[in-house]
Write an enzyme that holds these catalytic residues in place. Sequence first.
Site, PDB file in Angstrom:
ATOM      1  N   ASP A   1     -19.999  10.594   8.499  1.00  0.00           N
ATOM      2  CA  ASP A   1     -19.540   9.668   9.538  1.00  0.00           C
ATOM      3  C   ASP A   1     -20.574   8.536   9.535  1.00  0.00           C
ATOM      4  OD1 ASP A   1     -17.517   9.381  11.901  1.00  0.00           O
ATOM      5  OD2 ASP A   1     -19.415   8.963  12.857  1.00  0.00           O
TER       6      ASP A   1
ATOM      7  N   LYS B   1     -17.370  17.982  15.773  1.00  0.00           N
ATOM      8  CA  LYS B   1     -18.166  16.802  15.419  1.00  0.00           C
ATOM      9  C   LYS B   1     -19.626  17.148  15.638  1.00  0.00           C
ATOM     10  CE  LYS B   1     -17.583  12.505  14.030  1.00  0.00           C
ATOM     11  NZ  LYS B   1     -16.480  11.895  13.242  1.00  0.00           N
TER      12      LYS B   1
END
Length: 445
Positions: free
Chosen positions: A164, A124
């Site tokens: 995201d 991430k």
Amino acid sequence: MKVAKVLEDLNRRFPNEPEYIQAVSEVLNSIEEEYNKHPEFEASNLIERLCIPDRINSFRVTWVDDQGKVQTNMGYRIQHNNAIGPYKGGIRFHASVNQSILKFLAFEQTFKNSLTTLPMGGAKGGSDFSPRGKSAAEVMRFCQAFMLELHRHVGPELDVPAGDIGVGGREVGYMFGMYKKLTRDFSGTFTGKGLEFGGSLVRPEATGYGNIYFLVEMLKTRGLSLEGKKVLVSGSGNVAQYTAEKILQLGGKVMTMSDSDGYVYDPDGIDREKLDYIMELKNLYRGRIREYAEQYPGVKYVAGARPWGEKADIATPCATQNEINGDDARKLIANGVIAVSEGANMPSTPEAVKVFQDAKILYTPGKASNAGGVSVSGLEMTQNAQHLAWSAEEVDAKLHWIMESIHAACVKYGTEPDGYINYVKGANIAGFMKVAKAMMAQGIV
Ligand code: NDP
């Protein structure tokens, strides 16, 4: 493994990372029993090797705003685990981004990606840059500055980022463009790309659609369907929009949507035409959800609040982490909610999860129900590697099959002696076992 001891140790080593510790704690508590059946895991200290990321890249991003002022932000890429495939996970641009939040997301991503049936590791990244109120030119300059550093750490077989919070098709396009310029390489290093340059059909819809495919599977275990059910949706971004779209397609009623300023409650339900208005408002004009209440009479707008006090049958949080606390969860139960399906990552606090499970309602953690997004990202990687593009029907059918498989894995590992399906336990054990076996096979590295 003694979970308390591992957590105590992690707390000592990473004292300012509450979200990371929260995510680790949830996983370890639910896999403890299974883990302890395998003494070989403990002998190779698998748990510490699985909890601590392989690598944390952090860097300064410097860019110039429209006023000519030089701005700095932090940039990160956490490469958590690549035992089962290249690192894979989204990029988040939001003022709240810090190392703890990205570590929790990268940790979760590792188990989620394992569940998808596809060969992807977990990562991430992101920045504390807030796109809110920035011009398109500022967003482009920021994305380019971010890539000046990030391009060193990613690649089609190394690490494949995606979107995201705060990163949609526009931002992925700008980052991909700069990546290509710097590396002179046209490859599938990003997913969520535009259709014209290697993106997959159904990728924008995938997280929301997958969330509802999973919810439908859960409802089936109790002989129920979505038809006629009232649903509380939070958020109004990518995941919330396509969650709402699929609810409408399957005959459900969307009662609420929200953003970080407040929520709207529409007693008549947010229908197709009204959802189109929200999509245009959010995606084209980058407006606020409050404007929906100004557009449609009879709609209630509640500033500074979340929708969990409204009456409905189902709730699906699709905004951000820790957006449902214990009190919210008790309100949902008191109002008769029968199912909670998480579109966002870790939207329910540990107390809220306990409330749902004690009440024995259908409750699924995001790592199972929102895995559709990364699954179609995996399919985008496959299409890029093959240099071809599949039809929307083909991708949607594969997404549907993957969500059913994830549900089946949760039932297999999460069904308790009284028949209650503990989706947290099911998802965590299924995701963990695959990564653990791969790590064991690859030796101490
Ligand atoms: P978007 O940026 O498209 O939308 C996020 C939405 O949540 C916006 O409505 C935003 O409101 C709201 N929001 C963000 N932060 C907060 C906050 N602190 N408090 C209240 N509301 C907030 O992001 P996505 O829809 O892509 O992501 C939503 C969630 O889904 C995240 O948890 C993400 O990690 C998760 N997810 C996303 C996937 C994807 O494919 N995009 C895949 C799997 C999970 P505002 O406009 O005011 O900021």
